[in-house]
Design a protein around this motif. Sequence first.
Motif, short mmCIF file in Angstrom:
data_model
loop_
_atom_site.label_atom_id
_atom_site.label_comp_id
_atom_site.label_asym_id
_atom_site.label_seq_id
_atom_site.Cartn_x
_atom_site.Cartn_y
_atom_site.Cartn_z
N THR A 195 1.79 2.86 14.28
CA THR A 195 0.97 2.60 13.10
C THR A 195 1.83 2.45 11.86
O THR A 195 1.72 1.49 11.11
CB THR A 195 -0.05 3.74 12.90
OG1 THR A 195 -0.80 3.89 14.10
CG2 THR A 195 -1.00 3.43 11.77
N LEU A 196 2.71 3.43 11.61
CA LEU A 196 3.63 3.43 10.48
C LEU A 196 5.02 3.87 10.96
O LEU A 196 5.12 4.85 11.69
CB LEU A 196 3.17 4.41 9.40
CG LEU A 196 1.93 4.06 8.61
CD1 LEU A 196 1.41 5.27 7.86
CD2 LEU A 196 2.23 2.92 7.63
N ASN B 104 7.19 22.20 -2.86
CA ASN B 104 6.96 20.94 -3.58
C ASN B 104 7.80 19.82 -2.98
O ASN B 104 8.69 19.28 -3.62
CB ASN B 104 7.30 21.11 -5.07
CG ASN B 104 6.40 22.12 -5.74
OD1 ASN B 104 5.22 22.22 -5.41
ND2 ASN B 104 6.95 22.88 -6.66
N SER B 105 7.49 19.48 -1.74
CA SER B 105 8.22 18.46 -0.99
C SER B 105 7.23 17.43 -0.49
O SER B 105 6.26 17.78 0.19
CB SER B 105 8.94 19.15 0.17
OG SER B 105 9.43 18.21 1.07
N TYR B 106 7.49 16.15 -0.80
CA TYR B 106 6.53 15.10 -0.45
C TYR B 106 7.25 13.84 0.03
O TYR B 106 8.35 13.53 -0.43
CB TYR B 106 5.66 14.74 -1.66
CG TYR B 106 5.02 15.94 -2.29
CD1 TYR B 106 3.91 16.56 -1.71
CD2 TYR B 106 5.52 16.48 -3.47
CE1 TYR B 106 3.32 17.67 -2.29
CE2 TYR B 106 4.94 17.59 -4.06
CZ TYR B 106 3.85 18.18 -3.47
OH TYR B 106 3.28 19.28 -4.04
N GLU C 115 0.83 -1.20 0.00
CA GLU C 115 0.00 0.00 0.00
C GLU C 115 0.87 1.25 0.00
O GLU C 115 1.81 1.37 0.77
CB GLU C 115 -0.92 0.00 1.22
CG GLU C 115 -1.90 1.16 1.26
CD GLU C 115 -2.92 1.05 2.38
OE1 GLU C 115 -3.53 2.08 2.68
OE2 GLU C 115 -3.10 -0.06 2.95
N LEU C 116 0.51 2.19 -0.87
CA LEU C 116 1.21 3.47 -0.94
C LEU C 116 0.65 4.41 0.11
O LEU C 116 -0.56 4.57 0.23
CB LEU C 116 1.05 4.09 -2.33
CG LEU C 116 1.69 5.46 -2.54
CD1 LEU C 116 3.20 5.39 -2.38
CD2 LEU C 116 1.31 5.99 -3.92
N VAL C 117 1.54 5.02 0.88
CA VAL C 117 1.15 5.92 1.95
C VAL C 117 1.68 7.33 1.63
O VAL C 117 2.88 7.50 1.41
CB VAL C 117 1.74 5.44 3.30
CG1 VAL C 117 1.46 6.45 4.41
CG2 VAL C 117 1.22 4.06 3.66
N ASP C 118 0.78 8.28 1.60
CA ASP C 118 1.13 9.69 1.45
C ASP C 118 1.29 10.24 2.86
O ASP C 118 0.33 10.32 3.62
CB ASP C 118 0.01 10.41 0.70
CG ASP C 118 0.23 11.89 0.53
OD1 ASP C 118 1.15 12.46 1.16
OD2 ASP C 118 -0.54 12.50 -0.24
N ALA C 119 2.52 10.62 3.22
CA ALA C 119 2.80 11.04 4.60
C ALA C 119 2.06 12.31 4.98
O ALA C 119 1.95 12.60 6.17
CB ALA C 119 4.30 11.22 4.80
N SER C 120 1.52 13.04 4.02
CA SER C 120 0.73 14.22 4.38
C SER C 120 -0.63 13.83 4.93
O SER C 120 -1.32 14.64 5.53
CB SER C 120 0.56 15.15 3.18
OG SER C 120 -0.28 14.58 2.20
N LYS C 121 -0.99 12.56 4.75
CA LYS C 121 -2.30 12.08 5.22
C LYS C 121 -2.21 11.05 6.33
O LYS C 121 -3.21 10.63 6.88
CB LYS C 121 -3.08 11.50 4.04
CG LYS C 121 -3.36 12.54 3.00
CD LYS C 121 -4.19 12.02 1.88
CE LYS C 121 -4.47 13.19 0.96
NZ LYS C 121 -4.90 12.85 -0.32
N HIS C 122 -1.00 10.60 6.63
CA HIS C 122 -0.79 9.59 7.67
C HIS C 122 0.41 9.99 8.52
O HIS C 122 1.39 10.51 8.00
CB HIS C 122 -0.51 8.22 7.06
CG HIS C 122 -1.66 7.65 6.30
ND1 HIS C 122 -2.68 6.98 6.90
CD2 HIS C 122 -1.94 7.65 4.98
CE1 HIS C 122 -3.55 6.59 5.98
NE2 HIS C 122 -3.12 6.99 4.80
N LYS C 123 0.35 9.71 9.79
CA LYS C 123 1.46 10.02 10.69
C LYS C 123 2.50 8.90 10.63
O LYS C 123 2.21 7.75 10.91
CB LYS C 123 0.96 10.16 12.13
CG LYS C 123 2.07 10.56 13.10
CD LYS C 123 1.55 10.65 14.52
CE LYS C 123 2.60 11.09 15.49
NZ LYS C 123 3.80 10.32 15.53
#
Length: 158
Positions: free
Chosen positions: A98-99, A116-118, A75-83
Amino acid sequence: MIYIICALKCEAQAFVDKYKLDKSKKNETVTIVVSGVGKQNMQDVASRVVSEMQNDDTILNVGICAGDESFKIGELVDASKHKLTCLDNEISQRGIYTLVDMESDGFLQATKGIKNSYIFKIVSDHFEPQNITKEFAKSLVFNAIDDINRLLKQKAKK
């Protein structure tokens, strides 16, 4: 330019293979950089990349992470939406976090103030780091690249 920083060579190799890059690990739109494992390695390398960036460039931290059973392997996790919890060592204990990854804090420190940092992580295991091989990590990242590109396009529209 899109700068993609991975901690592991096998993670970076997924991008090299996908984009058919030569040994320089770059073309006219993407540059792949390997930081090495750990917060300090990531911070040092990301800081160097930030110093070379232009205003409209994008910088990513992409790699694998451990997740609890609420996340599927791959599963791909976008760190802006998950801690994400950043630890200095691999962890095998379940039920605490959790992660977990080992580089995100260093990346965040180095990219503070960069628009633009992700951070994108792919769940590689449920706190069983001993089960992860280089080939498996590479395949997880390779399989997530199209989804990462889709997320980047969505974020660019905002």
